[in-house]
Every structure is written in structure tokens, then in C-alpha cells.
Enzyme design. Structure first.
Site, mmCIF file in Angstrom:
data_model
loop_
_atom_site.group_PDB
_atom_site.id
_atom_site.type_symbol
_atom_site.label_atom_id
_atom_site.label_comp_id
_atom_site.label_asym_id
_atom_site.label_seq_id
_atom_site.Cartn_x
_atom_site.Cartn_y
_atom_site.Cartn_z
ATOM 1 N N ASP A 215 0.837 -1.206 0.000
ATOM 2 C CA ASP A 215 0.000 0.000 0.000
ATOM 3 C C ASP A 215 0.875 1.260 0.000
ATOM 4 O O ASP A 215 0.369 2.378 0.004
ATOM 5 C CB ASP A 215 -1.023 -0.006 1.147
ATOM 6 C CG ASP A 215 -0.387 -0.090 2.513
ATOM 7 O OD1 ASP A 215 0.848 -0.154 2.610
ATOM 8 O OD2 ASP A 215 -1.140 -0.095 3.520
ATOM 9 N N SER A 216 2.207 1.056 -0.080
ATOM 10 C CA SER A 216 3.119 2.174 -0.357
ATOM 11 C C SER A 216 2.820 2.747 -1.740
ATOM 12 O O SER A 216 3.336 3.808 -2.089
ATOM 13 C CB SER A 216 4.577 1.714 -0.265
ATOM 14 O OG SER A 216 4.785 0.551 -1.050
ATOM 15 N N ASP B 57 -1.157 -6.110 -0.274
ATOM 16 C CA ASP B 57 -1.477 -5.544 1.046
ATOM 17 C C ASP B 57 -2.975 -5.360 1.222
ATOM 18 O O ASP B 57 -3.648 -4.819 0.330
ATOM 19 C CB ASP B 57 -0.834 -4.153 1.178
ATOM 20 C CG ASP B 57 0.434 -4.172 2.006
ATOM 21 O OD1 ASP B 57 0.640 -5.117 2.793
ATOM 22 O OD2 ASP B 57 1.225 -3.213 1.864
ATOM 23 N N LYS C 99 -1.053 -9.545 2.662
ATOM 24 C CA LYS C 99 -0.257 -9.115 3.818
ATOM 25 C C LYS C 99 -1.131 -8.234 4.706
ATOM 26 O O LYS C 99 -1.875 -7.387 4.192
ATOM 27 C CB LYS C 99 1.006 -8.370 3.388
ATOM 28 C CG LYS C 99 1.843 -7.871 4.590
ATOM 29 C CD LYS C 99 3.244 -7.460 4.195
ATOM 30 C CE LYS C 99 3.371 -6.092 3.579
ATOM 31 N NZ LYS C 99 2.909 -4.954 4.411
ATOM 32 N N GLU D 3 -1.065 -5.865 8.380
ATOM 33 C CA GLU D 3 -0.306 -5.240 9.470
ATOM 34 C C GLU D 3 -0.974 -5.534 10.805
ATOM 35 O O GLU D 3 -2.206 -5.480 10.901
ATOM 36 C CB GLU D 3 -0.236 -3.717 9.269
ATOM 37 C CG GLU D 3 0.619 -3.300 8.104
ATOM 38 C CD GLU D 3 0.769 -1.785 7.967
ATOM 39 O OE1 GLU D 3 0.421 -1.038 8.912
ATOM 40 O OE2 GLU D 3 1.242 -1.357 6.892
ATOM 41 N N GLU E 254 9.535 -4.392 10.089
ATOM 42 C CA GLU E 254 9.929 -3.081 9.550
ATOM 43 C C GLU E 254 10.553 -2.210 10.627
ATOM 44 O O GLU E 254 9.978 -2.024 11.709
ATOM 45 C CB GLU E 254 8.694 -2.381 8.937
ATOM 46 C CG GLU E 254 9.033 -1.024 8.340
ATOM 47 C CD GLU E 254 7.994 -0.474 7.377
ATOM 48 O OE1 GLU E 254 7.021 -1.182 7.039
ATOM 49 O OE2 GLU E 254 8.170 0.691 6.951
HETATM 50 O O1 KIV Z 1 3.585 -1.116 1.561
HETATM 51 C C1 KIV Z 1 4.755 -1.521 1.478
HETATM 52 O O2 KIV Z 1 5.475 -1.254 0.508
HETATM 53 C C2 KIV Z 1 5.270 -2.330 2.577
HETATM 54 C C3 KIV Z 1 6.741 -2.589 2.597
HETATM 55 C C4 KIV Z 1 7.453 -1.373 3.018
HETATM 56 C C5 KIV Z 1 7.086 -3.756 3.432
HETATM 57 O O3 KIV Z 1 4.539 -2.739 3.420
#
Ligand code: KIV
Length: 272
Positions: free
Chosen positions: A52-53, A91, A121, A123, A190
Site C-alpha cells: 500500500d506504499s 497488502d 499481507k 499489518e 519493519e
Molecule cells: O507497503 C509496502 O510497501 C510495505 C513494505 C514497506 C514492506 O509494506
């Protein structure tokens, strides 16, 4: 084209665990679109994370919070079209896993169906274990994410290194063991101290993937725009830049502008 690996078999969650068992480090980068995913996949990367970056590097937001499920599905589908060998993880965006396991499962099923991704993924630790359990029980592989969790930035108020004190480090170890127990196939760690990564990684049978977490993780992940130097304004200590694409791209565009203005482009060979 030469790749780092001769093994063209599709990477699976089981193979990541086998890689940890034989001490082979796992390579992971983010991607958000078809073209980038094709390059990473053909280079031999093990895992592509549709992070989600995307909120930061694709949309230009300051945090990852605004990312919607529809946006993640769009990026996930695009990456899946380019990735043939790499394992693709998408994510779950902010707000989709928040203590209502049935609702979380509904979102997770939609993400899997509409992206075609291999895994998700999520969090969080203890607080989201019931949600993660529900999702894994439905047959969806989940990677955890502990340490600095960007979706909780408003709670932390800082992107500084996490778990430097004993209380937070103890909670992180407890959360990591819970994630393993509930059936996660791996987890991102992280921005935590390297020694804590070493402790966690040695206690787990599933792989850890570090970002700003030192050399002892079972694999490493970076945001692809950062490691390729497309992003000039982000230079944390943990980042290694493998290219300066910002300069390469700027010079290419300036060359194009010059050629268009001077009528050098297109020439006879470039015309019908
Ligand atoms: O969203 C993302 O790119 C991430 C990585 C920094 C692990 O969660």
C-alpha cells in the site's frame, strides 16, 4: 536474458519456508504495475509485494491510509499480469482488517478473487489475530507485518525505529509467535533493531522479511521506486540505491524535449 536463478518453477509460500530451512535468503521488492512486475519477475526476484506504499509512490499521498480496496485490486491485477514466477502478495489496505473477522474475510476473498494474487499481507499483531485466523481458515495465505506499521502512523506520530525498549520488543516477539501459531507463512519486520530481528528470526520456523531491520532477517524487501532512485526525496539510513533513475529519466525527457523543439525528432527513418 540472464537471471539470478535457473529455477523457473513458480515460487510458493511453501518454497519460502524451505528457503529459510536451507538458509537461502529471500528477495522481495514492491511493484504496482504490469511493466515493473514483468522486469522484476524476469530478473528472477522471489516475491513481489503490491504494497500500500502505492499510496506514496504512485498516488503522491503522504501516508498509506487513503488507499482503497478498489485501488489495491487495480494494482494487484496489473502486477499479476506481469508476474509469472514470483510469488505475489497484496497488502490489505487500512480499515479492511479491524476486529470484525467476518468483514475482514469478505474483503480478503474479494482481494483474492479480483486480483488473482497468491497471498495477502496484513499489518498488526494480537489485535488482528482473530481476523487473520478467519482468513487463513478460508484457505487464503497471509503474511504478517510487525515493527513499524505505516497504517498506524497517526497512533505513533513518528516513523522512527520501533521496539527499542524492552516492553515493545517483548510484545513484538509475542506477536510474531502468535502470527506463526495462527498459520501465517511469513512476516515483514519493519524498522526494528537488528538484534531483535535476530532473536525473532531464530525463534520462528517461518521466514522473516526485513526492511530497515538489519541483516539477520530471512529475506529483504525495499520499495522499488526507492531502490531504483526514482524517488529523490527519501533517504533513510536503511536504503541502498541500486540506480539513479531519477537522473536517467530526467536526462532522457530533456533530450526528447530538445529534439522535438529543434525538429530533429522524428527524422526520415522515423516517419512513414
Ligand atoms: O507497503 C509496502 O510497501 C510495505 C513494505 C514497506 C514492506 O509494506
Amino acid at each position: 536474458m540472464s537471471t539470478y536463478t535457473e529455477d523457473n518453477r513458480k515460487v510458493t509460500t511453501r518454497r519460502l519456508i524451505e528457503m529459510k530451512q536451507r538458509g537461502e535468503k529471500i528477495s522481495m521488492l514492491t511493484a504496482y504495475d504490469y511493466s515493473m512486475a514483468s522486469i522484476l519477475d524476469q530478473a528472477g526476484l522471489d516475491v513481489i509485494l503490491v504494497g500500500d506504499s502505492a499510496s506514496n509512490v504512485m498516488v503522491g499521498n503522504i501516508t498509506t491510509l487513503p488507499m482503497t480496496i478498489d485501488q489495491m485490486i487495480y494494482h494487484g491485477r496489473s502486477v499479476m499480469n506481469g508476474a509469472k514466477r514470483a510469488l505475489v502478495i497484496v497488502d490489505m489496505p487500512f480499515g479492511t482488517v479491524s476486529g470484525n473477522p467476518l468483514k475482514s474475510l469478505e474483503y480478503a476473498i474479494r482481494m483474492m478473487k479480483e486480483t488473482g494474487a497468491d497471498a495477502l499481507k496484513i499489518e498488526g499483531g494480537e489485535e488482528v489475530i482473530p481476523d487473520i485466523k478467519k482468513i487463513i481458515d478460508a484457505g487464503i495465505p497471509v503474511m504478517g507485518h510487525l515493527g513499524l506499521m505505516p497504517q498506524s502512523i497517526n497512533k505513533y506520530g513518528t516513523y522512527n525505529v520501533r521496539a527499542k525498549d524492552n516492553a515493545e520488543a517483548d510484545k513484538l516477539i509475542k506477536d510474531a509467535l502468535l502470527l506463526q501459531e495462527v498459520g501465517c507463512f511469513g512476516m515483514v519486520l519493519e524498522k526494528i533493531p537488528a538484534e531483535l530481528t535476530k532473536t525473532v528470526s531464530s525463534q520462528l520456523t517461518i521466514p522473516t522479511i526485513g526492511i530497515g531491520a538489519g541483516p539477520y532477517a530471512d529475506g529483504q524487501v525495499l520499495v522499488v521506486h526507492d531502490m531504483l532512485g526514482i524517488n529523490k526525496n527519501f533517504s533513510p539510513k536503511f536504503l541502498r540505491r541500486y540506480a539513479d533513475l531519477h537522473t536517467v529519466m530526467t536526462e532522457a525527457v530533456q533530450g526528447y524535449i530538445k529534439d522535438v523543439k529543434s525538429t530533429d525528432f522524428p527524422n526520415d527513418n522515423e516517419s512513414y
